[in-house]
Design a protein around this motif. Structure first.
Motif: not given
Ligand code: PLP
Length: 411
Positions: A41, A102-103, A127, A130, A177, A240-241, A249-250
């Motif tokens: 991922g 983001a999580k 995802w 959620y 996703n 992250s992506k 972790r931002i």
């Molecule tokens: N939102 C979606 C749709 C994701 O797929 C992911 C991680 O796979 C995240 C949020 C979380 O990303 P982060 O690495 O910023 O916590």
């Protein structure tokens, strides 16, 4: 064994299925199995070197003390500029917050706003996290199935039907996703029109894959198309992506300051401010050269095309070419209700996933984890060689399944 110490609310959640699948693939790899891991991922390349240098400089320069909860001024300014530059969104500094990915931002936003019994609309496929975050926060996920015939997108009619007096949020993940669906500006406007009629509903727009769009597809931020909903939309994103920085972790969000303040208060009692070194690295990512973003998109465009063409060679394994993200989400229903060469029943996508892992040494994630049984998620965030090898192995393994029914049918 259940431990009395564990709170009953912990039963509302499970460990993330995609993280579990990745962990299992890593375990088997460490044990010497030649696993092709297609659960990934995150982009497979290292973070850009200017980002790493900025982190090093921050550490050497003594940027090593508690940072502000909402994020350093430098990072919040960089995020404001990013939102203005890339999304046409103007936020004040007080309308921006930084989280541990983001999580973390999504968790705190939902935990800070959901009262017991509040409903959160989650279009499926979704995802994996959620649902659990909503449940843990006391909310009730209202899952709305989005069909392949609608490219797995939420329609205005389905949204209207799902909204009730207790609806607090709609979570919109765009690009999505695992389906790879990307909403057009017109589609977002139609959803916004529905929401305009329901002023109690807020929108959490998770746009973490915004830079992974292919061909002529353009990503448009929800708030850009729904200016009337700006005061009740939280736009979530992260590095992250986009910048290959998943380990730093931002994550961050822009939204109305009363909501940002509530998230800030909750974070002040949970994690505190995010690692100062990572924040310095994120400033470099957001304000530095952006060619690393287009370079990875080009790479991923090639890998996407490669994976789609390989999967298309497998009979009855239909998949919509994804317009965004780095996942492909084929329909595997034609291979269910079968028996493996060892005599195991393959009844669900979960069984099929286990079969592919155990016998073909290919790790993918089952669709049920994303609220969409009968599908598998393949990631193309890996090398061309692994994509080819993985798809070839899957094709061979699927070819060995026999229908369970006595009447022989060709799959
Ligand atoms: N939102 C979606 C749709 C994701 O797929 C992911 C991680 O796979 C995240 C949020 C979380 O990303 P982060 O690495 O910023 O916590």
């Amino acid at each position: 064994m259940t431990l009395a110490i564990v709170a009953s609310k912990m039963h509302r959640i499970v460990a993330s299925a995609s993280i579990a699948a990745r962990a299992r693939a890593r375990e088997l790899t460490a044990a010497g199995h030649g696993i092709v891991d297609l659960t990934v991922g995150e982009p497979d390349a290292d973070s850009p070197s200017h980002v790493v240098s900025a982190a090093h400089a921050a550490a050497v320069d003594g940027d090593t003390r508690y940072p502000p909860i909402a994020g350093t001024i430098a990072l919040r300014e960089a995020i404001r500029e990013k939102f203005a530059r890339e999304n046409g969104l103007e936020y004040a500094r007080s309308e921006v917050i930084v989280g541990n990915g983001a999580k973390h931002v999504i968790f705190h936003a939902l935990a800070a706003t959901c009262d017991d019994g509040d409903e959160v609309i989650i279009p499926a496929p979704y995802w994996v996290s959620y649902l659990d975050i909503v449940r843990f926060s006391g909310g009730i996920p209202i899952v709305v199935a989005c069909h392949a015939r609608h490219e797995f997108k939420l329609t205005p009619e389905a949204l209207e039907e799902a909204i009730g007096p207790r609806t607090k949020w709609l979570i919109l993940n765009n690009p999505n996703n695992p389906s790879g669906a990307v909403y057009t500006a017109d589609e977002l406007r139609l959803l916004a029109r529905v929401l305009e009629r329901h002023p109690h509903v807020w929108v959490l727009s998770d746009e973490i894959y915004e830079h992974y769009v292919y061909g002529t597809t353009v990503h448009v931020s929800f708030t850009t198309c729904a200016t009337t909903l700006r005061q009740r939309t939280l736009t979530v994103n992260g590095v992250s992506k986009t910048y290959r920085m998943s380990g730093w972790r931002i994550g961050y969000a822009g939204g109305p300051s009363p909501l940002i303040d509530a998230i800030d208060t909750l974070m002040s009692q949970s994690t505190g401010g995010v690692c100062s070194i990572s924040q310095a690295a994120a400033v470099a990512a957001l304000t530095g050269p952006q060619d690393c973003v287009s370079a990875i998109r080009q790479d991923f465009t090639r890998r996407r095309d490669l994976m789609i063409s390989r999967l298309a060679e497998i009979a009855n394994f239909a998949c919509l070419p994804p317009n965004g993200t780095f996942y492909v989400f084929p329909d595997c229903k034609a291979y269910l209700d079968t028996v493996s060469p060892c005599g195991h029943d393959i009844a669900t996508d979960h069984d099929l996933c286990a079969y592919l892992l155990e016998t073909a040494n290919v790790a993918v994630v089952y669709g049920e984890a994303y609220g969409c049984p009968g599908h598998l998620r393949f990631s193309f965030a890996t090398t061309d060689e692994r994509i080819i090898l993985g798809c070839d192995r899957v094709a061979a393994a699927l070819g060995k399944l026999k229908p369970k029914t006595s009447v022989w049918t060709t799959l």
